[in-house]
Scaffold this active site. Structure first.
Site, PDB file in Angstrom:
ATOM      1  N   GLY A  72       0.810  -1.208   0.000  1.00  0.00           N
ATOM      2  CA  GLY A  72       0.000   0.000   0.000  1.00  0.00           C
ATOM      3  C   GLY A  72       0.842   1.256   0.000  1.00  0.00           C
ATOM      4  O   GLY A  72       0.393   2.306   0.470  1.00  0.00           O
ATOM      5  N   SER A 157       4.642  -5.530  -2.855  1.00  0.00           N
ATOM      6  CA  SER A 157       4.758  -4.096  -3.065  1.00  0.00           C
ATOM      7  C   SER A 157       5.529  -3.474  -1.902  1.00  0.00           C
ATOM      8  O   SER A 157       6.639  -3.892  -1.605  1.00  0.00           O
ATOM      9  CB  SER A 157       3.373  -3.478  -3.272  1.00  0.00           C
ATOM     10  OG  SER A 157       3.475  -2.177  -3.793  1.00  0.00           O
TER      11      SER A 157
END
Length: 493
Positions: A72, A157
């Site tokens: 995120g 990520s």
């Protein structure tokens, strides 16, 4: 589980409601340091989910532990979006999904903050939360049937960025033993140079009225949280994250890639690194419309704005537009080149480089995930539901890919070898991997292409598409490029 989000339109720093999927914002709070545990029952047929307050009856067998760190961009996400039930129930592992402070609460960095840390760090509390969660797992996971001496950390990520950082944080080393990084291995956007973090710190001082205070840190501690979260919404570095771990010379001594190349990451740590075929597509300016609409002029503008007008010709040669376009209906041939460039820059090359740096003396594995998932594409994050076994209405081929990834990942958690579970608990209900995944070394340069028809390819780092270009210019591009709207400084050709 609550979650924190620091993006406009995503509660702008508020915690969310307690139920997964809720969009209600419940005010500003750092009260997010909890986790979910998914553990098989003693019969290995069901899984239980628990917070930090409950301890089920201890099963007889110690099971490998998989600790997930969500992504995120260090500003959004939560544990609520990841369900470890299938992994625990069908593959005999204990899955822990953690939360950590994000945005300004997790990654405010400035020189004046050093006085608040006994070690002299500028902050990086989000990473310290990761370390605290790993300590909790070490102390408590046996109560859930987990083996505290067999812990794998994995993330996607910025979660993979956090895993990368933990490899360089010695305080974390006793609490994990293997690492998996999905689409974020040592990437340039997983850190901020101190001078850029300082810019955001100065903006927070101004927004909270603390810029002229005699004791600025004490003033910040008494300031309202509204001033904190609304102070910085711009991105200090081109296509980076608004907030990210700060290279402060203490907790984070240097860039992960540099630490790996100097031999300063956690030793004797089996690693998996990988990336998705179209990882970069979502980060080409103008996404998603640009996927189908990018023109020749648009590609030239992308190269120029992203990397400097001096590099357009070189990049056009490195990432040529396909002549007769046989590819995806979801991509124009020009956007194909742009997203391939973005994928190499942000995901593929650093994964390959860190693997090469770490390959000596320890098992390292590399994958490329290319199963079509979002239309014809394998976008950033598409692999996660395959790993967790949470695809909704998957096709037969997607089901096969998911089972393969769950098997590789859980085998690796158990033994450090994705091909072998070592006869570990819960293995009787599993299938063998569909294809042997070779260890990466400089000679074989083996990369597993994960798809419904998996193959192993030889991908020498020195010849992989854009990696030679980016390696030549990495000292510049891995710094802090100007944000959109400001031209990249000219470089000597």
């Amino acid at each position: 589980m609550g979650s924190y989000a620091g993006l406009a339109g995503e509660c702008q720093g508020y915690t969310r409601a307690g139920q997964a999927g809720s969009e209600a914002c419940r005010g500003y709070s750092e009260d997010c340091l909890n986790l979910n545990v998914y553990a098989p029952s003693s019969s290995s047929t069901t899984a239980t989910s628990s917070g930090t307050g409950s301890s089920p009856q201890r099963p007889h067998a110690k099971r490998a532990v998989m600790v997930w760190i969500h992504g995120g961009c260090f500003v959004s996400g939560s544990a609520a979006g990841y369900n470890g039930t299938q992994l625990a129930k069908t593959h005999g592992v204990v899955v822990v999904v953690i939360q950590y402070r994000l945005g300004v609460f997790g990654f405010l960095g400035g020189e004046e903050l050093r006085e608040r840390d006994p070690e002299g760090s500028t902050g990086n509390w989000g990473l310290l939360d990761n370390v605290a969660a790993l300590k909790w797992v070490h102390s408590n996971i046996a109560a859930f049937g987990g083996d505290p001496d067999n812990v794998m950390i994995f993330g996607e990520s910025s979660g993979a960025g956090s895993v990368s950082q933990l490899l360089g944080i010695e305080a974390a080393w006793p609490y994990f033993h293997k690492a998996v990084m999905e689409s974020g291995t040592a990437a340039f956007w997983t850190y901020l140079p101190l001078e850029n973090a300082q810019q955001s710190y100065t903006a927070v001082l101004a927004s909270t009225g603390c810029a002229s205070a005699l004791d600025k840190v004490d003033c910040l501690l008494g300031a309202g949280s509204n001033g904190f979260t609304s102070a910085v919404t711009s991105v200090p570095c081109r296509d980076g994250c608004t907030w990210a771990p700060t290279i402060d010379g203490v907790l984070i001594p240097d860039k992960t890639l540099s630490l790996g190349q100097q031999g300063y990451l956690r030793p004797n740590t089996p690693m998996i690194s990988g990336f998705n075929l179209n990882d970069g597509a979502m980060f080409v300016p103008g996404y998603p419309a640009v996927l189908k609409t990018m023109s020749a002029a648009g590609l030239q503008t992308y190269f120029s704005d992203r990397f400097g007008e001096e590099r357009v010709a070189e990049l056009s040669t490195t990432f040529p537009v396909p002549g007769a376009w046989p590819g995806s209906a979801d991509l124009s041939p020009y956007c194909y080149s742009a997203q391939q460039c973005e994928t190499d820059f942000s995901y593929a090359c650093t994964a390959l480089w860190l693997t090469a740096a770490e390959a000596a003396g320890q098992a390292t594995y590399v994958y490329l995930f290319s199963e079509p998932t979002t239309g014809d594409l394998a976008l950033h994050g598409d692999e996660i539901k395959y790993v967790f076994g949470t695809l909704k209405e998957p096709s037969a081929s997607q089901t096969a890919v998911s089972e393969a990834m769950m098997t590789y990942w859980t085998n690796f958690a158990k033994t450090g070898n994705p091909n072998d579970d070592g006869g570990a608990a819960g293995s009787s209900s599993r299938r063998a991997p569909p294809l042997e995944w070779p260890v990466w070394d400089a000679k074989s340069a083996a990369v597993l292409n994960i798809t419904s028809s998996p193959i192993v390819r030889s991908v020498p780092v020195a010849s992989y598409v854009g990696c030679p270009f980016f390696q030549q210019h990495w000292a510049f591009y891995s710094g802090c490029l100007p944000p959109p709207g400001r031209a990249v400084e000219k470089m000597a050709v």
